[in-house]
Write a protein that holds these residues in place. Structure first.
Motif, PDB file in Angstrom:
ATOM      1  N   GLU A  54       2.780   1.954   7.893  1.00  0.00           N
ATOM      2  CA  GLU A  54       1.270   2.320   8.022  1.00  0.00           C
ATOM      3  C   GLU A  54       0.957   3.678   8.016  1.00  0.00           C
ATOM      4  N   ARG A  55       1.944   4.371   8.566  1.00  0.00           N
ATOM      5  CA  ARG A  55       1.690   5.970   8.904  1.00  0.00           C
ATOM      6  C   ARG A  55       1.992   6.581   7.648  1.00  0.00           C
ATOM      7  N   CYS A  56       2.682   6.112   6.597  1.00  0.00           N
ATOM      8  CA  CYS A  56       2.732   6.853   5.428  1.00  0.00           C
ATOM      9  C   CYS A  56       1.358   6.992   4.652  1.00  0.00           C
ATOM     10  N   ASN A  57       0.724   8.225   4.207  1.00  0.00           N
ATOM     11  CA  ASN A  57      -0.491   8.566   3.590  1.00  0.00           C
ATOM     12  C   ASN A  57      -0.832   7.515   2.477  1.00  0.00           C
ATOM     13  N   SER A  58       0.352   7.296   1.752  1.00  0.00           N
ATOM     14  CA  SER A  58       0.069   6.522   0.374  1.00  0.00           C
ATOM     15  C   SER A  58      -0.370   5.334   0.809  1.00  0.00           C
ATOM     16  N   VAL A  59       0.299   4.664   2.039  1.00  0.00           N
ATOM     17  CA  VAL A  59       0.038   3.152   2.244  1.00  0.00           C
ATOM     18  C   VAL A  59      -1.440   3.216   2.967  1.00  0.00           C
ATOM     19  N   SER A  60      -1.587   4.091   3.907  1.00  0.00           N
ATOM     20  CA  SER A  60      -2.916   4.148   4.629  1.00  0.00           C
ATOM     21  C   SER A  60      -4.218   4.561   3.588  1.00  0.00           C
ATOM     22  N   ASN A  61      -3.872   5.349   2.714  1.00  0.00           N
ATOM     23  CA  ASN A  61      -5.062   5.487   1.660  1.00  0.00           C
ATOM     24  C   ASN A  61      -5.300   4.311   0.902  1.00  0.00           C
TER      25      ASN A  61
END
Length: 882
Positions: free
Chosen positions: A556-563
């Motif tokens: 969840e903390r990965c930008n690609s996933v959060s975005n």
């Protein structure tokens, strides 16, 4: 060392002469001195050719000094032969890689009645290993058991080598049986065999067992183990343990061992430790320096790699071909043509420009760093003997330059030259097929792959899946996946991404089931791709499940996933969840802010979207072209014309972003909706791009809104000149005539559309209920099913309550109406009804849903191609429908 024929001893001194010959042969054998063969002639004159012991020593010397041919000639002349004679000849064949002949000799030996010893069997087993002759090897193993030699340490190591190289799984307890009472050489040989066949875990277990039984490793043991430590998935921890143990066991730090330790640390990206180890002893050679330079290159420390080259030369050690190849790879990694050309010059000075390794690196460097392929081709032509890597680098270079057709031609040339492609070559060419969407080339390559059995390689299988999926042949892609022996994360991630690109989002989500069946865990890239599919389908339930998985797995903390989560919830009309996902991003980037701004705008929160842009600037994040597309579109929806114009003109003046055609389309839409049609037309005629179909259609829609018939007719004409087959233009023009009271013209426009065989593109709606997607198409008002009955009831209620409802002109139930009825029947009362549409919601359905919500207490969320409509209590978040 010469023996004169005149001094041939008589019968009384034969014994003394024999001893002299033996001493001479023993000395020459120990130092591989070919001069020792001068005793051959005197031996014959003295009648000693029947002395088997003397003849075997002479045979050994011939084998060492002159190889297979002379040794075989002497062997054939020997009047007597024993197991030593056969073993010596068999050994020289094996050492010189004449493996077929070695095994033939072994068969002849057995036929002669001689019994082999452990050394004979060992040579024969080594030939079996080299040829992959597993069945023959097991027969030799059986012979060893019959002879009671199965516990012999020499045979133990060669048997392990056979079984591991023939890819035969051997349990650890069986391996241990081979080395009972074995010494460090036996254990190390076995460990080496396991390492060479990539059985790293077994090799490590054998190492621990070796220590457990009291056999302590030497420097060669550690060299082998250190080389495999980076492949165990334990990273530096395994390498550091081995480093500590070799210190504990007091193993002498020679140059080979030091190089292995340095190599281990460089592969673990610990250059500080690598340099520290290299400085522990003063000995340095070209291999160690090259290892250090290669380590810097791997860690993208190009400046340090160049400095190491300077220090290497100052120490008096000259670089070799591997050194220059590493430095050229460094140039490729930073795309520095100038640096690469300097190393090329140095390679020419030392005469290495035609070396295969240097040549391969030159091809790769020029193809990646140069704007054309000329230098790369020249470097390729300069290689004396191009190998598969040379050809693959050239083919990949042409593909990267967008010259896919030429890369196919080179692939054919490569095969004509007799060089067989490897998995990287095939993957590269398949990548070119994927770029070109060339199904014919893909199918040709697929045939070649099946014939050569290259499909067992997972990289080739993945590239084949990507090529088929990229070319729109999803069924073939799934077929390849079904035939693959192994599948990995890349297999499914690339497939999901390709399906998304082609708009087959429902099929992309089916990838999840297959990944679970293969027990393949998602990573941040696969999660982002699957979230994208859920976003495009607006499948809230599936998206939430993926969100839960991302939290559990820590992605969840990965930008690609959060975005992706921000986009998902925005498209599903759940801005509360979208904002929460955005707030969880530690360092929001431009993509994060763009997702929030566009989400707020599409959900009707215009002021919040503009406020988010101010927050983005305050956070120090630079906007990009997509940011301004969202802002101008938001201003268009919110009738904020002047602010939208300010944003457009600030792009170049303040942010140095050159507007693209999409920005001019948004600008025309902004002006058109505001009624400034002439000004919008001026933008179309003066913009630095040739007007396309979309911009004319945008202005036509604005003319329809404001009733400008002459300009609307002009825009319709221009649209039809570019695309005469779009029914939407005819319908917009007919609507323009209807609104202007020109029904004759509208009828003629619709008639012309029918005469040309044009029909409105099928409009579809879909809903997700309990993780299942339901699809709705417009259909005639016939049938007595529950959905039709519900619709009839809703229409009756509207009419009975006196609401102004007008039947739609085509006498069909539109897909939105069908979805609404199904939602009222199926969705729990307290939950909103979410409807997704592949086109803009029509005015009729928009009005119908608003009327229904005046007496049905439900929230209806409709996501169309452009925005999200929140409809409740007879009101819509869009405030109007245009």
């Amino acid at each position: 060392m010469m023996l004169c024929s005149k001094t041939v001893p008589n019968s009384l001194s034969v014994c003394r002469f024999r001893e002299t010959c033996l001493q001479l042969l023993s000395l020459c054998n120990s130092q591989s001195l070919k001069e020792g063969t001068c005793v051959h002639s005197p031996m014959i004159k003295a009648g000693l050719q029947h002395d088997l012991y003397l003849s075997n020593n002479l045979l050994s010397l011939y084998a060492k000094c002159f190889g297979v041919g002379p040794a075989r000639h002497l062997f054939d002349e020997m009047p007597q032969k024993d197991v030593v004679s056969w073993t010596t000849l068999l050994s020289v064949h094996t050492r010189n890689k004449h493996h077929f002949e070695a095994l033939e000799l072994f068969d002849i030996m057995l036929g002669s009645g001689q019994y082999p010893n452990e050394f004979t069997l060992s040579s024969a087993l080594r030939s079996c290993s080299a040829l992959g002759q597993f069945d023959f090897g097991t027969q030799i193993h059986a012979s060893a058991v019959k002879l009671g030699l199965e516990q012999n340490p020499v045979l133990g190591t060669t048997l392990v080598d056979l079984y591991t190289k023939c890819d035969c799984t051997v349990e650890l307890y069986k391996l241990l049986a081979f080395v009972k009472d074995g010494d460090v050489v036996s254990w190390t040989t076995m460990i080496s065999s396991l390492v060479e066949t990539d059985k790293w875990t077994d090799a490590l277990q054998l190492y621990f067992k070796m220590i457990e039984v009291g056999v302590y490793p030497n420097e060669f043991t550690f060299v082998k183990l250190l080389g495999m430590s980076s492949f165990l998935g334990l990273g530096m921890s395994c390498g550091k343990v081995l480093h500590a143990q070799l210190i504990r066991f007091g193993v002498e730090m020679n140059l080979v061992l030091k190089t292995a330790i340095v190599d281990m640390y460089t592969k673990c990206r610990q250059m500080e430790h690598a340099i520290k180890v290299s400085n522990q002893t003063p000995e340095l050679d070209v291999c160690l320096w090259t290892t250090i330079i290669f380590g810097f290159v791997q860690n993208l420390q190009v400046r340090e790699a160049v400095n190491a080259l300077v220090d290497m030369k100052l120490s008096g050690i000259l670089p070799n071909n591997f050194t220059y190849a590493s430095l050229l790879n460094a140039s490729s990694s930073i795309l520095s043509l100038e640096l690469g050309e300097q190393f090329h010059s140095q390679a020419i000075v030392v005469g290495l420009e035609n070396d295969t390794y240097v040549g391969n690196a030159l091809v790769d460097m020029y193809m990646k760093c140069s704007h054309n392929t000329t230098d790369g081709v020249k470097a390729f032509r300069g290689i004396a003997s191009p190998n598969v890597i040379s050809w693959t680098s050239l083919i990949a270079g042409f593909a990267e330059h967008g010259l896919e057709e030429e890369s196919f031609q080179l692939f054919t040339e490569m095969q004509t030259a007799g060089v067989q492609p490897n998995s990287f070559t095939l993957s590269t060419v398949l990548g070119a097929c994927s770029k070109m969407k060339s199904i014919i080339q893909t199918m040709k390559l697929h045939g070649h792959i099946i014939k050569t059995k290259a499909d067992i390689d997972i990289a080739v299988g993945n590239a084949l899946v990507d090529a088929y999926a990229g070319g729109g042949m999803a069924h073939e892609a799934w077929s390849v996946i079904g035939m693959m022996n192994h599948r990995d994360l890349v297999t499914y991630t690339s497939l999901a991404a390709r399906l998304n690109q082609r708009g087959d989002h429902e099929m992309a989500l089916k990838v999840i089931t297959h990944m679970c069946n293969d027990e393949i865990k998602m990573d941040e890239f696969s999660l982002a791709s699957l979230l994208s599919a859920a976003t495009n389908l607006a499948t809230m339930e599936t998206g939430k499940q993926l969100h839960c998985h991302s939290v559990k797995s820590g992605f969840e903390r990965c930008n690609s996933v959060s975005n992706s989560l921000v986009h998902l919830y925005s498209k599903c009309g759940s801005m509360g969840n979208a904002y929460k996902a955005f707030k969880n991003i530690t360092e929001p980037d431009t993509v994060s802010w763009n997702g929030l701004i566009s989400g707020l705008a599409s959900n009707g929160h215009i002021s919040d979207a503009l406020s988010a842009f101010d927050d983005m600037r305050l956070a120090g994040v630079k906007p990009d072209s997509f940011t301004f597309l969202s802002l101008i579109s938001a201003c268009s929806q919110g009738s904020l014309m002047n602010l939208g114009l300010d944003y457009f003109y600030s792009m170049e003046e303040t942010y140095h972003i050159t507007p693209k055609l999409d920005h001019y389309v948004c600008l025309v839409d902004l002006l058109g909706r505001g009624g400034r049609l002439e000004e919008a037309m001026g933008v179309v005629e003066t913009m630095p791009f040739r007007p396309d179909y979309v911009i004319y259609k945008t202005l036509l829609n604005a003319c329809n809104l404001h009733g400008n018939v002459p300009l609307g007719e002009d825009m319709a004409r221009r649209c039809l000149e570019l695309d005469p087959s779009d029914p939407a233009v005819y319908l917009l023009l007919a609507s323009l005539y209807d609104n202007a009271g020109l029904s004759d013209f509208s009828d003629k426009t619709r008639k012309l559309m029918r005469e040309r065989g044009l029909k409105r593109s099928p409009r579809q709606c879909w809903m997700e209920i309990r993780s299942k997607i339901y699809l709705f198409d417009a259909r005639e008002k016939i049938g007595k099913d529950e959905i039709n009955e519900k619709l009839e009831y809703l229409i009756t209620e509207i009419e009975n309550r006196g609401y102004p409802y007008q039947e739609n002109e085509d006498k069909l139930y539109h897909s939105e109406q069908l979805a609404l009825a199904f939602g009222i029947l199926s969705v729990p009362t307290m939950a909103p009804i979410r409807i997704n549409k592949n086109s803009l919601i029509c005015t009729h359905c928009h009005s119908f849903i608003m009327l229904v919500t005046q007496y049905v207490d439900r929230e209806i969320i409709v996501r169309d191609r452009k925005r999200v409509h929140f409809i409740k209590g007879g009101q819509c978040s869009c405030r109007s429908h245009s």
